[in-house]
Motif scaffolding. Structure first.
Motif, short mmCIF file in Angstrom:
data_model
loop_
_atom_site.label_atom_id
_atom_site.label_comp_id
_atom_site.label_asym_id
_atom_site.label_seq_id
_atom_site.Cartn_x
_atom_site.Cartn_y
_atom_site.Cartn_z
N ARG A 40 -1.68 4.52 -6.11
CA ARG A 40 -2.41 4.65 -4.84
C ARG A 40 -3.88 4.30 -5.00
O ARG A 40 -4.51 3.82 -4.06
CB ARG A 40 -2.30 6.08 -4.30
CG ARG A 40 -0.89 6.51 -3.97
CD ARG A 40 -0.81 7.98 -3.73
NE ARG A 40 -1.22 8.71 -4.93
CZ ARG A 40 -1.41 10.02 -4.99
NH1 ARG A 40 -1.23 10.76 -3.90
NH2 ARG A 40 -1.76 10.60 -6.10
N THR B 164 -5.01 -0.11 -7.57
CA THR B 164 -4.18 -1.15 -6.99
C THR B 164 -3.80 -2.21 -8.02
O THR B 164 -4.66 -2.79 -8.67
CB THR B 164 -4.91 -1.82 -5.80
OG1 THR B 164 -5.34 -0.79 -4.91
CG2 THR B 164 -4.01 -2.79 -5.08
N ASN B 165 -2.52 -2.42 -8.15
CA ASN B 165 -1.92 -3.46 -9.00
C ASN B 165 -2.18 -3.29 -10.50
O ASN B 165 -1.83 -4.18 -11.28
CB ASN B 165 -2.34 -4.85 -8.54
CG ASN B 165 -1.86 -5.15 -7.15
OD1 ASN B 165 -0.87 -4.58 -6.69
ND2 ASN B 165 -2.54 -6.03 -6.45
N GLU C 185 0.87 -1.17 0.00
CA GLU C 185 0.00 0.00 0.00
C GLU C 185 0.91 1.23 0.00
O GLU C 185 1.62 1.49 0.97
CB GLU C 185 -0.91 0.02 1.23
CG GLU C 185 -1.91 1.14 1.19
CD GLU C 185 -2.90 1.07 2.35
OE1 GLU C 185 -3.32 2.16 2.80
OE2 GLU C 185 -3.24 -0.03 2.78
#
Length: 124
Positions: free
Chosen positions: A77, A80-81, A14
């Protein structure tokens, strides 16, 4: 040499957030760009015009025949991924053409193959 395994460690990460780019993202971005440079070296391409942004970046891959593709990762941020599984890539006239051709998406693992396909630089 930059390895994809170094980047996979960030799949569960994160990232920090704030008005200044966090050190975790700066380290990640450096590793990612080094990995892209390694892909380019292996395929006799160049990584050019890398645009480092707050928590995302874009770049161009240029072939020996001066064909280009543009690639971009989304803000790490909030998406994600996606830096790993949903990379924007498209043809470009040159390393200044941010509008380029049709959008395609690829994974980090499939990026070299997709770039070769769009550059019309397949080895067979």
């Amino acid at each position: 040499m930059a390895k994809i395994e170094e980047l996979k460690k960030y799949l569960t990460h994160e990232f920090s957030s704030g008005s200044y780019t966090g050190e975790d993202y700066k380290t990640f971005q450096t590793k990612y760009i080094n990995y892209l440079k390694a892909i380019c070296r292996e395929n006799h391409w160049q990584l050019v015009n890398v645009g480092k942004n707050h928590y995302c970046f874009s770049a161009f891959i240029k072939s020996a025949e001066n064909k280009c593709v543009y690639l971009s990762i989304s803000d790490v941020r909030y998406f994600t991924n996606e830096w790993y599984g949903h990379i924007l890539i498209r043809t470009a006239k040159d390393e200044q053409d941010y509008r380029g051709g049709f959008n395609h998406y690829t994974t980090l693992e499939a990026l070299p193959t997709k770039a070769a396909e769009l550059l019309d630089d397949l080895p067979f």
